[in-house]
Design an enzyme around this catalytic site. Sequence first.
Site, mmCIF file in Angstrom:
data_model
loop_
_atom_site.group_PDB
_atom_site.id
_atom_site.type_symbol
_atom_site.label_atom_id
_atom_site.label_comp_id
_atom_site.label_asym_id
_atom_site.label_seq_id
_atom_site.Cartn_x
_atom_site.Cartn_y
_atom_site.Cartn_z
ATOM 1 N N CYS A 645 -2.604 9.709 7.016
ATOM 2 C CA CYS A 645 -2.080 9.312 5.710
ATOM 3 C C CYS A 645 -2.309 7.825 5.477
ATOM 4 C CB CYS A 645 -0.583 9.628 5.639
ATOM 5 S SG CYS A 645 0.130 9.113 4.055
ATOM 6 N N ASP A 690 -3.427 12.937 3.617
ATOM 7 C CA ASP A 690 -2.667 12.568 2.421
ATOM 8 C C ASP A 690 -3.084 11.123 2.188
ATOM 9 O OD1 ASP A 690 -0.765 12.508 0.399
ATOM 10 O OD2 ASP A 690 0.866 11.942 1.738
HETATM 11 P P1 FAD Z 1 -1.177 -0.494 -10.545
HETATM 12 O O1 FAD Z 1 -0.751 -1.247 -11.714
HETATM 13 O O2 FAD Z 1 -1.505 0.928 -10.709
HETATM 14 O O3 FAD Z 1 -2.391 -1.264 -9.889
HETATM 15 C C1 FAD Z 1 -2.985 -0.734 -8.707
HETATM 16 C C2 FAD Z 1 -4.205 -1.541 -8.346
HETATM 17 O O4 FAD Z 1 -5.196 -1.397 -9.350
HETATM 18 C C3 FAD Z 1 -3.984 -3.047 -8.233
HETATM 19 O O5 FAD Z 1 -3.505 -3.410 -6.987
HETATM 20 C C4 FAD Z 1 -5.379 -3.559 -8.476
HETATM 21 O O6 FAD Z 1 -6.129 -3.463 -7.309
HETATM 22 C C5 FAD Z 1 -5.902 -2.583 -9.486
HETATM 23 N N1 FAD Z 1 -5.708 -3.129 -10.840
HETATM 24 C C6 FAD Z 1 -4.646 -2.984 -11.636
HETATM 25 N N2 FAD Z 1 -4.828 -3.616 -12.801
HETATM 26 C C7 FAD Z 1 -6.046 -4.165 -12.738
HETATM 27 C C8 FAD Z 1 -6.826 -4.952 -13.634
HETATM 28 N N3 FAD Z 1 -6.384 -5.286 -14.829
HETATM 29 N N4 FAD Z 1 -8.046 -5.326 -13.235
HETATM 30 C C9 FAD Z 1 -8.513 -4.980 -12.034
HETATM 31 N N5 FAD Z 1 -7.824 -4.257 -11.139
HETATM 32 C C10 FAD Z 1 -6.616 -3.869 -11.485
HETATM 33 N N6 FAD Z 1 1.742 3.884 -2.372
HETATM 34 C C11 FAD Z 1 2.719 3.453 -1.543
HETATM 35 O O7 FAD Z 1 3.026 2.263 -1.497
HETATM 36 N N7 FAD Z 1 3.410 4.338 -0.741
HETATM 37 C C12 FAD Z 1 3.145 5.667 -0.729
HETATM 38 O O8 FAD Z 1 3.781 6.426 0.007
HETATM 39 C C13 FAD Z 1 2.103 6.148 -1.606
HETATM 40 N N8 FAD Z 1 1.779 7.458 -1.641
HETATM 41 C C14 FAD Z 1 0.796 7.889 -2.470
HETATM 42 C C15 FAD Z 1 0.471 9.249 -2.483
HETATM 43 C C16 FAD Z 1 -0.518 9.722 -3.333
HETATM 44 C C17 FAD Z 1 -0.863 11.189 -3.351
HETATM 45 C C18 FAD Z 1 -1.200 8.807 -4.191
HETATM 46 C C19 FAD Z 1 -2.269 9.285 -5.118
HETATM 47 C C20 FAD Z 1 -0.890 7.468 -4.157
HETATM 48 C C21 FAD Z 1 0.106 6.991 -3.318
HETATM 49 N N9 FAD Z 1 0.445 5.639 -3.294
HETATM 50 C C22 FAD Z 1 1.426 5.206 -2.438
HETATM 51 C C23 FAD Z 1 -0.162 4.667 -4.234
HETATM 52 C C24 FAD Z 1 0.719 4.578 -5.489
HETATM 53 O O9 FAD Z 1 0.628 5.791 -6.221
HETATM 54 C C25 FAD Z 1 0.290 3.468 -6.455
HETATM 55 O O10 FAD Z 1 -1.071 3.572 -6.700
HETATM 56 C C26 FAD Z 1 0.583 2.087 -5.954
HETATM 57 O O11 FAD Z 1 1.951 1.947 -5.641
HETATM 58 C C27 FAD Z 1 0.217 1.036 -6.999
HETATM 59 O O12 FAD Z 1 0.903 1.302 -8.189
HETATM 60 P P2 FAD Z 1 1.256 0.149 -9.225
HETATM 61 O O13 FAD Z 1 1.605 0.805 -10.510
HETATM 62 O O14 FAD Z 1 2.240 -0.795 -8.646
HETATM 63 O O15 FAD Z 1 -0.111 -0.635 -9.362
#
Ligand code: FAD
Length: 692
Positions: A645, A690
């Site tokens: 994972c 995962d």
């Molecule tokens: P977001 O706003 O979605 O940004 C994510 C990333 O996208 C940023 O860090 C950056 O790299 C990029 N990004 C965003 N905006 C821009 C921009 N304007 N320009 C360029 N790049 C950009 N996460 C965990 O911490 N723990 C878990 O247990 C976990 N489990 C998951 C399980 C699954 C099945 C999946 C699909 C994902 C999991 N994740 C987990 C990841 C989680 O879903 C999120 O993707 C993560 O927390 C980021 O979300 P966010 O909304 O904070 O960031």
Amino acid sequence: AQIDTLDLVVLILLLVGSVAYFTKGTYWAVQKDPYAASYAAANGAKAGKTRNIIEKMDETGKNCVIFYGSQTGTAEDYASRLAKEGSQRFGLKTMVADLEEYDYDTLDKFPDDKIAFFILATYGEGEPTDNAVEFFQFFTGEDTAFESGATVEDKPLSSLKYVTFGLGNNTYEHYNAMVRKIDEAFTKLGAQRIGDAGEGDDGAGTMEEDFLAWKEPMWVALTQEMGLEERDAVYEPVFSVTEQEDLTPEDASVYLGEPNLNHLESGGKGPYSAHNPFIAPIAESRELFTVKDRNCLHMEIDVSGSGLHYQTGDHIAVWPTNAGIEVDRFLRVFGLEGKRETVIKIKGLDVTAKVPFPTPTTYDAAVRYYMEICSPVSRQFVNTLAAFAPDEKSKTELVRLGNDKDYFHEKISNQCFNIAQALESVTTTPFSTVPFSCLIEGINRVQPRYYSISSSSVVQKDKISITAVVESVRLPGATHVVKGVTTNYLLALKQKQHGDANPDPHGLTYSITGPRNKYDGIHVPVHVRHSNFKLPSDPSKPVIMIGPGTGVAPFRGFVQERAALATRGEKVGTTLLFFGCRNRNEDFLYQDEWKTYQEQLGDSFKLFTAFSREGPKKVYVQHQLRENASLVNDLLQQKANFYVCGDAAHMAREVNTVLGQIIAEQRGISSEKAEDIVKHMRSSGTYQEDVW
Ligand code: FAD
């Protein structure tokens, strides 16, 4: 004749029933509230809507349907963009269609003067997205059966012309499996593909450019095939957005961020699903890291009384709210600051155009709760906005950005700007003439983010734990830090819960109490998604778990469960956990908890740690795995389940390779044979991933 009450009731019911029938449910479901419609659809009530795409296209005068199989919204966004381009540049009569909403057993009657697009994301281990499961099974399963009775040998799809593009990630083994398998199945059934079957690669970070590079030659091929003529594309809105002077935000019919009609009218009743989140109290929250500059949150989300159930290994989705600072920036850049509380009504100008979020709403609520305003910017969208630049100089700059790939990367992508930041970097004059429809079309709706549940349902069935690292990323060369939407929102909730006077350490300023204060008392909207990532049903079976960083999340749940079973006197097999982080004093997740589990599980629990920044040499989980090759191989021969994972891009791939090497060395077999064994473990479900 007299009519008694019962007769009257029957008559009214009949009348209501026939209106519903003849209007195909339009008044009830589609027009009133598209979210209510999808909510109803999710609950199996699709009053009168046809599931026959040919009929639908005839009724609405379309000659081009663009189907999408989408999980996170990108494929859906590409479908909408193709629909718009097809209509504006080539005069096609386009419609966008969710694969889930149609049946495919009549596709052998698809007229040869029309065209069907299939924009297909691949999910996880080469699987279809949730909305494409039935479509995929229909064409790739064993019993493809058309209503007409045509069989595969009849080449039943010989009148179907189609265009297809896949969205995949090359770090996964089954790269773009959806588009490849569907293309193969269609070809076998006699359909004629126009242009190449495109493949976009999220793993390489080239999805958008792959899409742009694929579509131009595709349009050339399609214009030839259908005898279309290209014309100068002028912007035509898809939605009418009208400001409602008679409504104020206080009016009960106005959505201020409520996810759907049910939440607006009845306070958000169950059943809860991907279309209808539960506004859950956060029972507990704490910081897991001991350093100041990085955060990792542990949260306990209370789902008692909601009817939401989970099993160890499932996912929970969190519906985020955009940061106030970004909402303000967006409204300022588009000249909407003074109108943020103005109520707007949004309608599709075409019957097939679906309004992506609830309406009537306000500009503020649309931007704060419904639009993904912080995501990366597409070059095509910048090109579209160029037409509305406030002056010639910024227009020239936007046209250059829109057309010059390298320049765009240097100035926008590499800076990780969102759309408002990108425009702000060009000029400080507001883009006040951009139609709001154009923004709705160009920006996805906010997507819930998934988290691997880090608790065991056997131990705490009503409290779902998550373990989330707060995204705060500065890419090399970029001047500003990207703040993840959901994780920073959760951080603010945690700070608030702990009575922090300044709940927004980064000045992000969230509307913590939600629409109409419905999230007050620290609540967050969530739904649960079931997964196949599961412990063996027999706890005496050994398990090997590889979970560095937040990849440890589901394994905390697994170990918690096995420890509880052992305490109850059940026989629990060997439990190996490989965990990695930077430094034991900074980011060693659940360091103290493992000691408790160790006491409960005794010698059958073994935790192997890899700290990448402690010594002169970087040590990762795959190194630890190799160090313990003999133990790992022994357990696999005792039918252990193997779980990985976390990071899909590097770690999961390397673990897969190392496991093959371990099996080859330990069993004295060729690497090809060992790889076959690993593949077999995957297909039989003893090797589960995962990853994200
Ligand atoms: P977001 O706003 O979605 O940004 C994510 C990333 O996208 C940023 O860090 C950056 O790299 C990029 N990004 C965003 N905006 C821009 C921009 N304007 N320009 C360029 N790049 C950009 N996460 C965990 O911490 N723990 C878990 O247990 C976990 N489990 C998951 C399980 C699954 C099945 C999946 C699909 C994902 C999991 N994740 C987990 C990841 C989680 O879903 C999120 O993707 C993560 O927390 C980021 O979300 P966010 O909304 O904070 O960031």
